[in-house]
Design an enzyme around this catalytic site. Structure first.
Site, PDB file in Angstrom:
ATOM      1  N   HIS A 106      44.828  29.581  68.544  1.00 55.18           N
ATOM      2  CA  HIS A 106      44.785  30.245  67.317  1.00 55.18           C
ATOM      3  C   HIS A 106      44.362  31.812  67.416  1.00 55.18           C
ATOM      4  O   HIS A 106      43.911  32.467  66.597  1.00 55.18           O
ATOM      5  CB  HIS A 106      43.798  29.525  66.331  1.00 55.18           C
ATOM      6  CG  HIS A 106      44.015  28.262  66.115  1.00 55.18           C
ATOM      7  ND1 HIS A 106      43.145  27.300  65.313  1.00 55.18           N
ATOM      8  CD2 HIS A 106      45.112  27.497  66.244  1.00 55.18           C
ATOM      9  CE1 HIS A 106      43.764  26.228  65.126  1.00 55.18           C
ATOM     10  NE2 HIS A 106      44.792  26.193  65.597  1.00 55.18           N
ATOM     11  N   HIS A 114      57.193  26.254  64.283  1.00 52.31           N
ATOM     12  CA  HIS A 114      55.713  25.900  63.767  1.00 52.31           C
ATOM     13  C   HIS A 114      55.920  24.966  62.600  1.00 52.31           C
ATOM     14  O   HIS A 114      56.588  25.229  61.595  1.00 52.31           O
ATOM     15  CB  HIS A 114      55.001  26.852  63.376  1.00 52.31           C
ATOM     16  CG  HIS A 114      53.694  26.858  62.996  1.00 52.31           C
ATOM     17  ND1 HIS A 114      53.223  27.153  61.901  1.00 52.31           N
ATOM     18  CD2 HIS A 114      52.566  26.146  63.671  1.00 52.31           C
ATOM     19  CE1 HIS A 114      51.750  26.687  61.633  1.00 52.31           C
ATOM     20  NE2 HIS A 114      51.502  26.226  62.859  1.00 52.31           N
TER      21      HIS A 114
HETATM   22 MG   LIG Z   1      49.330  27.308  66.668  1.00 52.11          MG
END
Ligand SMILES: [Mg+2]
Length: 386
Positions: free
Chosen positions: A215, A315
Site C-alpha cells: 500500500h 485493480h
Molecule cells: Mg493494492
C-alpha cells in the site's frame, strides 16, 4: 441516442462485524462508493463506479457534486455512444475544439483527482449503457475476448504471523492458485513482515503464487531490504512498495530485485502510467477503472502494457461495477494474466447487484451478458444512500 440524465449516489454500507478487517487504513467497518447512473433518451441505463479513495472507505460528496453539478450539465445532450468524444470533452473542457482541431490534449486544470474519478464513473456507465443498448457484453465492444476463462487471485491476507497460514490456506481451499497479502507499515519491522511472508510460503508450498502489497507504506530503504530478504521466496509481485508519489524510488527498488514490481491503482490517466513506464518503475500495470478515467482510459493503459510487454492486472477492489469493468478489460487484453478477487466482506460486490459476479474454483468465465453483465438492486441503493 443522446444522454438524458446523469445521476450520482454516494453509497455507504456497513461491513458485517464478523467480516471486517484491519489494514493500514484502520479498522474497515464500512464500504463507500459513488454509483453513477447514465440514462439515454430511449430509457437505456448504464452504471459505473467513481472512487474517492483506493481503499474501502472514502467521503464521496465532492465526486457526487462534480458529476451532478459540473459534468452533467456539460454532457447531457451529447451522443451517448460517442464515448471517446465524451471523455475528451470532460478532459479538455472549453478548449475541446482546439484538441479536436490540433490532435493533442488541452486539459482543464483539474486533469487529475476528483474530476477524473468522476469521469471514470460516467465513462464506465456509458460502456455499460452501450453494451445493453446493442445487446452485447462490453468485451465485444473492446474487440472480443482473448480467452474463455481467467484465474483469480484471492486478495486479503491481513493476519498476523501465527494465524496467517490458516487464513491463506482457507483461500486456497476455494481453488485459488494465487493469493495476495498485505505487508508494510502495520508490521513492527521489516523483519516481522518478512517472517509473515516466509510463513505464507511455508503454509502454501511452492505451487501457489504469492503477491504482496505494501500500500505504498515502506520507505525506499525498507522496501529494498524487504525485496532482498524475500528474493528467494519466488514472489509473483511486490505491489506499491513505496508511495506512488515516488516513481524514481520505485524504480530504485525494481533495479535491486528480480521480484516483479506492480503499481498504478491510484494513478490518473494514461499519462501517469507513461511516467511509471519511463521511470522503469514497474513490471505490472494496475489501472483502476473507477480512478484512472474509466474503461476508455484503462484500455489505453492496456495498450501501453501490450506495447511495453508488461503485465496488466486491473485493480478490482471495489463494487461489482468497478470489478466487472476490470474483468472486461482484462479479458480483452493479451497482457492480462490474473483477476483480483477481494475476499474482504464487501456488500458492494455481492449485494448491490441482483446476481454477484461468479468466481468458481478460483476462475472467472468470459463475460457473456449485455453491458457489464450486472443488474442493479434498487432496494440496496435506497437503503445505503447517504
Ligand atoms: Mg493494492
Amino acid at each position: 441516442m443522446k444522454i438524458k440524465h446523469i445521476k450520482a449516489y454516494w453509497l455507504r454500507c456497513p461491513i458485517p462485524a464478523g467480516r471486517q478487517w484491519r489494514s493500514d487504513y484502520g479498522q474497515l467497518t464500512h464500504f463507500d462508493m459513488t454509483l453513477v447512473e447514465v440514462t439515454d433518451e430511449d430509457g437505456h441505463t448504464g452504471y459505473g463506479e467513481a472512487k474517492a479513495a483506493v481503499g474501502a472507505t472514502g467521503a464521496c460528496a465532492s465526486i457526487v457534486t462534480c458529476i451532478e453539478q459540473e459534468l452533467a450539465p456539460q454532457l447531457v445532450g451529447m451522443e451517448a455512444g460517442n464515448i471517446t468524444a465524451v471523455w475528451e470533452a470532460v478532459y479538455n473542457g472549453s478548449r475541446d475544439h482546439y484538441a479536436r482541431d490540433r490532435g493533442r490534449v488541452f486539459p482543464i486544470l483539474g486533469n487529475r483527482g476528483t474530476t477524473i474519478s468522476a469521469l471514470s464513473g460516467i465513462d464506465t456507465a456509458l460502456w455499460d449503457l452501450k453494451g445493453k443498448r446493442l445487446g452485447v457484453p462490453v468485451i465485444e465492444l473492446l474487440g472480443g475476448s482473448c480467452r474463455e476463462s481467467m484465474p483469480c487471485y484471492a486478495s486479503g491476507g491481513w493476519a498476523a504471523v501465527d494465524k496467517l497460514g490458516d487464513q491463506l490456506k482457507s483461500y486456497v481451499d476455494h481453488g485459488y492458485g494465487g493469493i495476495k497479502m498485505r505487508v508494510g507499515v502495520m508490521d513492527n519491522s521489516v523483519r516481522e513482515t518478512v517472517a509473515r511472508v516466509e510463513e505464507a510460503r511455508r503454509a502454501l508450498g511452492q505451487e501457489i503464487d504469492i503477491m504482496v502489497d505494501a500500500h505504498g507504506t515502506f520507505s525506499v530503504t525498507e522496501a529494498r531490504r524487504f525485496a532482498r530478504m524475500t528474493e528467494d521466496l519466488g514472489l509473483y509481485w511486490f505491489e506499491e512498495p513505496v508511495t506512488s508519489d515516488n516513481k524514481a524510488g520505485t524504480a530504485e527498488i525494481r533495479r535491486g530485485t528480480t521480484t516483479p514490481i506492480a503499481a498504478g491503482e491510484s494513478e490518473f490517466t494514461r499519462f501517469d502510467f507513461r511516467d511509471l513506464i519511463e521511470h522503469k518503475s514497474v513490471d505490472v500495470l494496475q489501472p483502476d477503472c473507477a480512478i484512472v478515467g474509466g474503461i476508455t482510459e484503462a484500455r489505453r493503459v492496456a495498450a501501453l502494457a501490450e506495447t511495453h510487454q508488461l503485465e496488466l492486472a486491473p485493480h478490482c477492489w471495489g463494487s461489482a461495477f468497478s470489478f466487472m469493468a476490470g474483468v472486461h478489460l482484462a479479458f480483452s487484453s493479451p497482457s492480462a494474466v490474473y483477476i483480483e478477487h477481494s475476499l474482504g466482506g464487501n456488500p458492494l460486490l455481492y449485494d448491490l447487484v441482483k446476481e454477484a459476479p461468479q468466481v468458481a474454483d478460483g476462475r472467472i468465465q468470459q463475460p457473456t451478458r449485455p453491458g457489464l453483465g450486472l443488474e442493479i438492486n434498487p432496494d440496496f441503493v435506497q437503503k445505503f444512500r447517504v
